[in-house]
Design a protein around this motif. Structure first.
Motif, mmCIF file in Angstrom:
data_model
loop_
_atom_site.group_PDB
_atom_site.id
_atom_site.type_symbol
_atom_site.label_atom_id
_atom_site.label_comp_id
_atom_site.label_asym_id
_atom_site.label_seq_id
_atom_site.Cartn_x
_atom_site.Cartn_y
_atom_site.Cartn_z
ATOM 1 N N GLU A 171 6.570 -5.410 -3.597
ATOM 2 C CA GLU A 171 6.787 -5.938 -2.255
ATOM 3 C C GLU A 171 7.716 -5.062 -1.417
ATOM 4 O O GLU A 171 7.867 -5.276 -0.210
ATOM 5 C CB GLU A 171 7.357 -7.356 -2.329
ATOM 6 C CG GLU A 171 8.774 -7.469 -2.876
ATOM 7 C CD GLU A 171 8.817 -7.540 -4.397
ATOM 8 O OE1 GLU A 171 9.901 -7.828 -4.943
ATOM 9 O OE2 GLU A 171 7.768 -7.312 -5.040
ATOM 10 N N GLU A 172 8.325 -4.061 -2.024
ATOM 11 C CA GLU A 172 9.250 -3.205 -1.298
ATOM 12 C C GLU A 172 8.507 -2.110 -0.530
ATOM 13 O O GLU A 172 7.462 -1.638 -0.961
ATOM 14 C CB GLU A 172 10.258 -2.553 -2.262
ATOM 15 C CG GLU A 172 11.228 -3.527 -2.892
ATOM 16 C CD GLU A 172 12.190 -2.836 -3.844
ATOM 17 O OE1 GLU A 172 13.362 -3.227 -3.876
ATOM 18 O OE2 GLU A 172 11.761 -1.909 -4.564
ATOM 19 N N ASN A 173 9.076 -1.727 0.608
ATOM 20 C CA ASN A 173 8.491 -0.645 1.393
ATOM 21 C C ASN A 173 8.791 0.699 0.742
ATOM 22 O O ASN A 173 9.875 0.912 0.200
ATOM 23 C CB ASN A 173 9.061 -0.645 2.812
ATOM 24 C CG ASN A 173 8.597 -1.836 3.624
ATOM 25 O OD1 ASN A 173 7.479 -2.306 3.453
ATOM 26 N ND2 ASN A 173 9.455 -2.324 4.499
ATOM 27 N N ASN A 174 7.813 1.578 0.809
ATOM 28 C CA ASN A 174 8.024 2.935 0.326
ATOM 29 C C ASN A 174 8.362 3.834 1.504
ATOM 30 O O ASN A 174 7.684 3.818 2.529
ATOM 31 C CB ASN A 174 6.768 3.455 -0.376
ATOM 32 C CG ASN A 174 6.889 4.930 -0.687
ATOM 33 O OD1 ASN A 174 7.772 5.331 -1.438
ATOM 34 N ND2 ASN A 174 6.033 5.740 -0.100
ATOM 35 N N TYR A 175 9.424 4.616 1.364
ATOM 36 C CA TYR A 175 9.847 5.495 2.455
ATOM 37 C C TYR A 175 9.750 6.972 2.101
ATOM 38 O O TYR A 175 9.866 7.819 2.974
ATOM 39 C CB TYR A 175 11.308 5.192 2.832
ATOM 40 C CG TYR A 175 11.534 3.847 3.489
ATOM 41 C CD1 TYR A 175 11.321 3.673 4.848
ATOM 42 C CD2 TYR A 175 11.974 2.749 2.752
ATOM 43 C CE1 TYR A 175 11.538 2.453 5.463
ATOM 44 C CE2 TYR A 175 12.195 1.522 3.353
ATOM 45 C CZ TYR A 175 11.978 1.372 4.708
ATOM 46 O OH TYR A 175 12.191 0.164 5.310
#
Length: 287
Positions: A171-175
């Motif tokens: 669920e975390e954004n990838n940067y």
């Protein structure tokens, strides 16, 4: 971090670090440390802030191609107003390297070969989109070929990028963005930038299958490139700013999923006619 209030009654996410405030009118602001430049992260062997490139000895306000050692060595990249000379993507798929004058150069700060290092020149706003989380839009018109912003963050090693990807929850954004530059026939230079914890306004840019920005590695003071985003076309005020995570110009995004088993592709909500339905996926970091 401390956010300054702007005259538009919103938060300046840069905390006054940018010459032009980065507006955010949301009730809650994202948690991260704002940095206008790349910073050394785990595994980074070169300090991105260290001046490692030679400078010119020009004494004029703006360098000239017939006398400037920087322009003679690396070529002229900008028009006098700061617009990229070579806006169109080359047939090879690779861009010409861009080197700006640096801190060791004796030319003026207003030299036409100093563009990315000047930072933000356009008023940008971070806002909540309907389906993509945070996004960035411009508050004014931006002409084709003009510099918009950097994608700044921690410069990390391949091993650290791989570790962070495996530790990332679905669920975390990838940067993390991976820049791969080809120097000659077989030499490839890789740079990994992660603005998740330390970054600038570029960390809020969304992907689009039909973007209005494109990324170009630009070297200023250091051999470590700055990931500069330029307008690929004329952009209207209030328009959302986007770039293609799958790159072009030698850029590739890191993988979106934390494991190679049962990869969960993230849906793309760009709304473009040619939308591929899923965000680009690069498996190289997970290999």
């Amino acid at each position: 971090m401390v956010h300054n209030m702007t005259e538009e009654h919103g938060l300046d996410l840069s905390g006054g670090l940018e010459d032009v405030p980065v507006l955010c009118k949301a009730l809650t602001s994202p948690t991260f440390k704002y940095s206008t430049d790349n910073v050394a992260g785990p595994g980074c062997s070169v300090d991105p802030s260290e001046v490692t490139l030679p400078g010119c000895s020009c004494l004029s306000c703006s360098c000239r191609a017939d006398s400037c050692s920087c322009l003679q060595t690396f070529g002229q990249a900008y028009e006098s107003i700061g617009r990229l000379l070579n806006i169109n993507r080359p047939e090879s798929g690779y861009s010409t390297p861009v080197f700006e004058c640096n801190a060791l150069c004796t030319c003026s700060d207003t030299c036409s070969n100093r563009v990315v290092q000047r930072g933000l020149q356009h008023r940008l706003e971070v806002f909540h989109t309907k389906s993509k989380g945070w996004g960035v839009r411009t508050m004014e018109e931006i002409s084709r070929g003009m510099f918009v912003c950097e994608y700044a963050g921690e410069v990390i090693s391949f091993a650290e990028a791989k570790r962070r990807q495996f530790d990332q929850r679905t669920e975390e954004n990838n940067y993390i963005i991976a820049i791969r530059e080809h120097a000659g026939t077989s030499s490839i230079t890789e740079t990994f930038v992660d603005p998740a914890q330390v970054g600038n306004v570029g960390r809020f840019l969304n992907h689009s299958c039909t973007p209005n920005l494109y990324m170009l590695p630009v070297r200023v003071h250091s051999v470590i490139p700055r990931l500069a985003l330029f307008a690929g076309r004329d952009i209207h005020a209030q328009e959302e700013l986007t770039f293609d995570y799958s790159g072009g110009y030698g850029t590739q995004p890191a993988a979106e999923a934390p494991s190679t088993v049962g990869l969960q592709r993230k849906q793309c909500h760009c709304g473009a006619m040619n939308c591929t339905r899923f965000l680009p996926l690069d498996l190289s970091i997970l290999s």
